[in-house]
Each structure stands twice: as structure tokens, then as C-alpha cells.
Design an enzyme around this catalytic site. Structure first.
Site, PDB file in Angstrom:
ATOM      1  N   GLU A  30      56.987  12.454 126.311  1.00  0.00           N
ATOM      2  CA  GLU A  30      57.850  13.406 125.620  1.00  0.00           C
ATOM      3  C   GLU A  30      59.170  12.699 125.281  1.00  0.00           C
ATOM      4  O   GLU A  30      60.204  12.931 125.925  1.00  0.00           O
ATOM      5  CB  GLU A  30      58.110  14.632 126.497  1.00  0.00           C
ATOM      6  CG  GLU A  30      56.861  15.427 126.845  1.00  0.00           C
ATOM      7  CD  GLU A  30      57.139  16.599 127.780  1.00  0.00           C
ATOM      8  OE1 GLU A  30      58.296  16.705 128.265  1.00  0.00           O
ATOM      9  OE2 GLU A  30      56.227  17.391 128.036  1.00  0.00           O
ATOM     10  N   GLU A  56      62.681  11.767 123.749  1.00  0.00           N
ATOM     11  CA  GLU A  56      63.825  12.434 123.138  1.00  0.00           C
ATOM     12  C   GLU A  56      64.705  11.394 122.458  1.00  0.00           C
ATOM     13  O   GLU A  56      64.697  10.220 122.826  1.00  0.00           O
ATOM     14  CB  GLU A  56      64.625  13.186 124.210  1.00  0.00           C
ATOM     15  CG  GLU A  56      63.824  14.291 124.891  1.00  0.00           C
ATOM     16  CD  GLU A  56      64.505  14.852 126.130  1.00  0.00           C
ATOM     17  OE1 GLU A  56      64.068  15.911 126.609  1.00  0.00           O
ATOM     18  OE2 GLU A  56      65.461  14.222 126.630  1.00  0.00           O
ATOM     19  N   ASP A  60      56.294 -18.835 117.007  1.00  0.00           N
ATOM     20  CA  ASP A  60      57.077 -19.572 117.989  1.00  0.00           C
ATOM     21  C   ASP A  60      57.494 -18.637 119.118  1.00  0.00           C
ATOM     22  O   ASP A  60      58.421 -17.843 118.973  1.00  0.00           O
ATOM     23  CB  ASP A  60      58.303 -20.183 117.313  1.00  0.00           C
ATOM     24  CG  ASP A  60      59.187 -20.957 118.280  1.00  0.00           C
ATOM     25  OD1 ASP A  60      58.779 -21.137 119.451  1.00  0.00           O
ATOM     26  OD2 ASP A  60      60.286 -21.378 117.869  1.00  0.00           O
ATOM     27  N   GLU A 119      53.571  15.070 136.045  1.00  0.00           N
ATOM     28  CA  GLU A 119      54.608  14.707 135.087  1.00  0.00           C
ATOM     29  C   GLU A 119      55.726  13.971 135.815  1.00  0.00           C
ATOM     30  O   GLU A 119      56.400  14.551 136.675  1.00  0.00           O
ATOM     31  CB  GLU A 119      55.175  15.964 134.410  1.00  0.00           C
ATOM     32  CG  GLU A 119      56.340  15.680 133.466  1.00  0.00           C
ATOM     33  CD  GLU A 119      57.065  16.955 133.056  1.00  0.00           C
ATOM     34  OE1 GLU A 119      57.750  16.934 132.017  1.00  0.00           O
ATOM     35  OE2 GLU A 119      56.970  17.968 133.799  1.00  0.00           O
ATOM     36  N   GLU A 127      66.582  19.680 121.064  1.00  0.00           N
ATOM     37  CA  GLU A 127      66.785  19.633 122.504  1.00  0.00           C
ATOM     38  C   GLU A 127      68.115  20.284 122.882  1.00  0.00           C
ATOM     39  O   GLU A 127      68.804  20.869 122.048  1.00  0.00           O
ATOM     40  CB  GLU A 127      66.711  18.184 123.007  1.00  0.00           C
ATOM     41  CG  GLU A 127      65.359  17.827 123.633  1.00  0.00           C
ATOM     42  CD  GLU A 127      65.079  18.615 124.915  1.00  0.00           C
ATOM     43  OE1 GLU A 127      66.034  19.130 125.535  1.00  0.00           O
ATOM     44  OE2 GLU A 127      63.898  18.728 125.281  1.00  0.00           O
ATOM     45  N   ARG A 137      59.318  12.594 135.588  1.00  0.00           N
ATOM     46  CA  ARG A 137      60.410  13.030 134.724  1.00  0.00           C
ATOM     47  C   ARG A 137      61.554  12.012 134.610  1.00  0.00           C
ATOM     48  O   ARG A 137      62.505  12.238 133.878  1.00  0.00           O
ATOM     49  CB  ARG A 137      60.960  14.362 135.245  1.00  0.00           C
ATOM     50  CG  ARG A 137      59.911  15.479 135.212  1.00  0.00           C
ATOM     51  CD  ARG A 137      60.418  16.764 135.843  1.00  0.00           C
ATOM     52  NE  ARG A 137      61.625  17.265 135.208  1.00  0.00           N
ATOM     53  CZ  ARG A 137      61.665  17.915 134.045  1.00  0.00           C
ATOM     54  NH1 ARG A 137      60.530  18.111 133.366  1.00  0.00           N
ATOM     55  NH2 ARG A 137      62.798  18.346 133.548  1.00  0.00           N
ATOM     56  N   ARG A 188      61.984  21.985 137.935  1.00  0.00           N
ATOM     57  CA  ARG A 188      62.169  20.694 137.281  1.00  0.00           C
ATOM     58  C   ARG A 188      63.257  19.842 137.933  1.00  0.00           C
ATOM     59  O   ARG A 188      63.707  18.884 137.337  1.00  0.00           O
ATOM     60  CB  ARG A 188      62.507  20.926 135.793  1.00  0.00           C
ATOM     61  CG  ARG A 188      61.330  21.445 134.986  1.00  0.00           C
ATOM     62  CD  ARG A 188      61.768  21.912 133.601  1.00  0.00           C
ATOM     63  NE  ARG A 188      60.642  22.072 132.688  1.00  0.00           N
ATOM     64  CZ  ARG A 188      59.830  23.108 132.663  1.00  0.00           C
ATOM     65  NH1 ARG A 188      60.007  24.097 133.526  1.00  0.00           N
ATOM     66  NH2 ARG A 188      58.837  23.167 131.798  1.00  0.00           N
ATOM     67  N   GLU A 216      63.316  16.303 120.184  1.00  0.00           N
ATOM     68  CA  GLU A 216      62.119  15.868 120.909  1.00  0.00           C
ATOM     69  C   GLU A 216      60.902  16.112 120.028  1.00  0.00           C
ATOM     70  O   GLU A 216      60.773  17.163 119.397  1.00  0.00           O
ATOM     71  CB  GLU A 216      61.978  16.633 122.230  1.00  0.00           C
ATOM     72  CG  GLU A 216      60.740  16.246 123.037  1.00  0.00           C
ATOM     73  CD  GLU A 216      60.648  17.002 124.362  1.00  0.00           C
ATOM     74  OE1 GLU A 216      59.577  17.568 124.643  1.00  0.00           O
ATOM     75  OE2 GLU A 216      61.657  17.031 125.097  1.00  0.00           O
ATOM     76  N   HIS A 267      59.839  12.147 129.603  1.00  0.00           N
ATOM     77  CA  HIS A 267      58.931  12.646 130.632  1.00  0.00           C
ATOM     78  C   HIS A 267      57.520  12.169 130.302  1.00  0.00           C
ATOM     79  O   HIS A 267      57.075  12.250 129.155  1.00  0.00           O
ATOM     80  CB  HIS A 267      58.957  14.171 130.687  1.00  0.00           C
ATOM     81  CG  HIS A 267      60.323  14.737 130.926  1.00  0.00           C
ATOM     82  ND1 HIS A 267      60.642  16.045 130.644  1.00  0.00           N
ATOM     83  CD2 HIS A 267      61.451  14.175 131.414  1.00  0.00           C
ATOM     84  CE1 HIS A 267      61.914  16.262 130.953  1.00  0.00           C
ATOM     85  NE2 HIS A 267      62.428  15.140 131.418  1.00  0.00           N
TER      86      HIS A 267
END
Length: 451
Positions: A137, A139, A57, A340, A194, A342, A322, A201, A250
């Protein structure tokens, strides 16, 4: 178990069910918000599931269909068969298969199925001569439970980034999670504690984008189940504790050509990135505000996306630091060249998030967009004037702003499809409207006795 109507892969599943004494099958799919759903059937129904599908359903699933058009059919993907590690015992086992959702009125894929949304993005990439690889990645936090088994925000360790036991008391839990994932066919690349207490992670190796999205949905289920066996609660909530780092996901993306070459690599480029990579990157940057609504889909997501806690809030890219939204990681070999993103967090629907990212990047390639110059300084240290000088915008500050950005971005709307876009925006506007009328403990503590 044998049938002349089955494919080789489907027959292999039936054989494995018999060999491993599987009693029940969980037929798994996700709703628009990314919540994993499943219909459990006896394993003896596996052949019927392959040949006829299993009906359910759809009106009971968030954002699927109205009550008067409720019949949906699950079509299991035999390539996703895996025995569930936490359900295995000496006598029997349970297994899961991820399913595509079929609209019974047309016999065609249901346009509201997030897995179909991603398949459409991958079809577009294929038409342009590419396959898409992705690696997340994710976490998460591990918290203790209270006497009644409810989640608390008390961590069970005092570890930090890459800490070892005894500070990292959850290393045994991570080990069991990794064993469980590997039993289900994952190739785990690395795991570590982490930055924040109780935060972890686990990275799995890159795969095609559809398998990656399947893996993220499965990963969250496995982590929660195995954590519960240890008396802990695993949460993928982006920011469960104030004033410490939140949990991100990430996401690494690359395109490959039909002959298996990495379309993102160019050894003659200063950054080892091809023209396609620069254009893809530019497309993601241009559509970043709208992508944010999908990749950071909760009110709580924006408690993570603030300066000072290692989360990206600035729409820029870098090959060195970063602090930018997109990073170009170092690649030891040409096949590893990638970008990447982030900003995504693990509360997102992985199918929709990847679809939005891929479609935005492909739009950049089709339009031949030029990427801006990379920003090599720490953007976190820029003041507003310097950000303006560099032409650096910021991501939406809250869920309401992100949904407004989505409302203004036709490309990302088309990536989601009309049905998913409308249902998603409806749900998120409702969530934000509920949030803004609530009064928090912070407000009471700050103002109740002052005014």
C-alpha cells in the site's frame, strides 16, 4: 521477427514490439539502495537481449562491483514487458522489461542483484512447500514545482483522508496514474487521498512476491512520470513535511501451499490464523529491528516512525487496532487470510524488504516459534511501564540503531547475502555519519540567539 532460439514468451514480446511499433526498450533493474536504473536500447536489439544479454558497466552502479570487475550482463524477463504509457504517441512507443543481472565472470546470477536476493528467499519458501503472495500500500506526496521546475513542499490541495474534489485537487492526477498503471498490466484495487494534505495512496491487488516487488519499482517510476506531466513532483520520501503523517508502505503477506490453499488460514483458530501463520508472524516480530534497517532505509524514515502520527513503532501484533507493528486484517474469505506489516516505507528497496520479511517469517516456521498474545488496546496510549508489563519493545529510533540491529542479526544478514549486506551497511553507516554532523535549521532557530 522470428527466431528458433527464443522461448514462446520471448517471441511474444518480439511480436508485440512489432505490433505496437515500439522504437526503444528500457532494460530496467535496481541498485542495492532501490534506485531504478535502466539501459536504453533500440527495439531492434530485443532478440539479442534475449539470446545474448546486454552488457553494462557494473562499477558505475551503487554497491555493485569494483572497477576491476565491472562487466555485468542484463537478462530481460519477458514476462515483465510493458509499453510505457507516458512515452506513447501516434507514431511510436517505448517499452520496458525488468532484468536479472548476470555476473559475466561466472555466468551465474550476480549476488548483488536485489531481484536475485528476493528469488533466493522465494526458493527457500518453495523448498518448504510454499509460494508467497504480497500486496503493498504505497503512499506518496504530490507537490508543486517552482518556476525552474524544482520540487517544493507546497501541496496542490487541502484534502484529507478519503476526501473528494474540490478539496482533493489531485484526483485527476491519480486517475491518469491509474490508467497508466492499468495500461502496464496492473490491477489497481483502490485509490484515495490520504490523511495529510497532498498525500495519496494507490493500492494494487496482491500477486506473487516477485511480481509485487517488480510492480513497486515500476509504480514509483510511473507515478513520478505522470505527475511531472501535470507539472507536479511526486515524492516517496517518508516524511517530507514536519508534524504531519508520513508516507508508509504497509505490506500484506501470505503463504500458499503447493495445492493452492492459503497456508495462513485456519477457521478453528480464534484469529483464523494457522500455526504456520502464528510462527511466521513470530519470526517477523523477532527479527523486526534488523528488518527495519532494510524496510526503513533512510535517515528520514525515522522521522515517520515516531508515536502520534499513525506509524507503528511498537513490536507487537493485533487483530483489532493499528497501533501494533503487525495487524491481522479481517478476511472475508479463507484465501484472504494474511498479515500486514505496517512499518515499511516507500523509500525501501522492495526486493530487499520483501526478502528480509519472508526469510524472517520462514525462520519462525522452521523453528516453530510461538507468537505472543495480540495486544488489543491502543499501544499509543501506554506509558513505558505498561509497555514493559506487556513485554513490548520499540523499533530502532534512528538509522544508526537500525543498522546496529542488522549487524547483530545473522538471519537477516543471510537473507541479504554477504555482498548486499556489506555494501548496504557501508552505504547506510556513511549516510548516518553524514547526517549526525549536520546542523539543522531547527537547531539554529532554537539555539543560535539563546546561547
Amino acid at each position: 521477427m522470428t527466431s528458433g532460439n527464443l522461448t514462446t514468451a520471448e517471441q511474444a514480446v518480439l511480436d508485440e514490439i512489432e505490433e505496437k511499433d515500439v522504437d526503444f526498450l528500457r532494460l530496467q533493474f535496481t541498485d542495492i539502495l532501490g534506485t531504478v536504473k535502466n539501459v536504453s536500447v533500440p527495439a531492434r536489439q530485443a532478440e539479442k537481449a534475449f539470446t545474448e544479454g546486454i552488457y553494462f558497466d557494473g562499477s558505475s552502479i551503487e554497491g555493485f562491483v569494483r572497477i576491476q570487475e565491472s562487466d555485468m550482463r542484463l537478462k530481460p524477463d519477458p514476462e515483465t514487458f510493458a509499453v510505457l504509457p507516458w512515452r506513447t504517441n501516434d507514431e511510436s512507443a517505448a517499452a520496458r522489461m525488468i532484468c536479472d543481472v548476470i555476473d559475466t565472470s561466472t555466468g551465474e546470477p550476480f549476488e548483488g542483484d536485489p531481484r536475485y536476493v528476493l528469488k533466493r528467499a522465494l526458493d527457500r519458501a518453495k523448498e518448504m512447500g510454499y509460494t508467497v503472495n504480497a500486496a503493498p500500500e504505497p503512499e506518496f506526496f504530490l507537490f508543486e514545482e517552482d518556476e525552474e521546475g524544482r520540487a517544493t513542499t507546497t501541496t496542490n490541495d487541502a484534502g484529507g483522508y478519503f476526501d473528494l474534489a474540490p478539496k482533493d485537487l489531485a484526483s485527476d492526477v491519480r486517475r491518469d496514474i491509474i490508467y497508466g498503471l492499468e495500461d502496464m498490466g496492473f490491477e489497481v484495487e483502490a485509490s484515495h487521498h490520504e490523511v495529510a494534505e497532498g498525500q495519496h495512496e494507490i493500492n494494487f491487488t496482491y500477486d506473487d512476491a516477485l511480481s509485487t516487488a517488480d510492480n513497486v519499482a515500476t509504480f514509483r517510476t510511473v507515478v513520478r512520470a505522470i505527475a511531472a506531466e501535470h507539472g507536479l513532483h511526486a515524492t516517496f520520501m517518508p516524511k517530507p513535511i514536519a508534524r504531519i503523517n508520513g508516507s508508509g508502505m504497509h505490506t500484506h503477506v501470505s503463504l500458499f501451499t503447493e495445492d493452492g490453499e492459503n497456508a495462513f488460514h485456519d477457521g478453528d483458530d480464534e484469529f483464523d490464523l494457522s500455526e504456520e501463520a502464528h510462527a511466521f508472524l513470530a519470526g517477523v516480530l523477532e527479527h523486526a529491528p534488523a528488518i527495519t534497517a532494510v524496510a526503513n532505509p533512510t535517515v528520514n524514515s525515522y522521522k515517520r516512525l515516531v508515536p502520534g502520527y499513525e506509524a507503528p513503532v511498537y513490536v507487537a501484533w493485533s487483530d483489532r487496532n493499528r497501533s501494533a507493528l503487525i495487524r491481522k486484517p479481517a478476511a472475508r474469505v479463507p484465501a484472504a487470510s494474511r498479515i500486514e506489516l505496517r512499518s515499511p516505507d516507500p523509500s525501501c528497496n522492495p526486493y530487499l524488504a520483501l526478502a528480509a520479511i519472508i526469510q524472517a517469517g520462514l525462520d519462525g516456521i522452521e523453528r516453530g516459534l510461538d507468537a505472543p498474545d495480540p495486544v488489543r488496546e491502543n499501544i499509543y496510549e501506554f506509558d513505558e511501564a505498561k509497555r514493559e508489563e506487556y513485554g513490548i519493545d520499540t523499533l530502532p529510533a534512528n538509522l544508526g540503531d537500525a543498522v546496529d540491529a542488522l549487524d547483530e542479526d545473522e538471519l537477516v544478514q543471510q537473507a541479504l547475502g554477504e555482498h548486499v549486506y556489506e555494501k548496504f551497511v557501508q552505504a547506510k553507516r556513511h549516510e548516518f555519519s553524514e547526517y549526525i554532523v549536520e546542523v539543522s535549521e531547527w537547531e539554529l532557530d532554537r539555539y543560535l540567539e539563546t546561547f
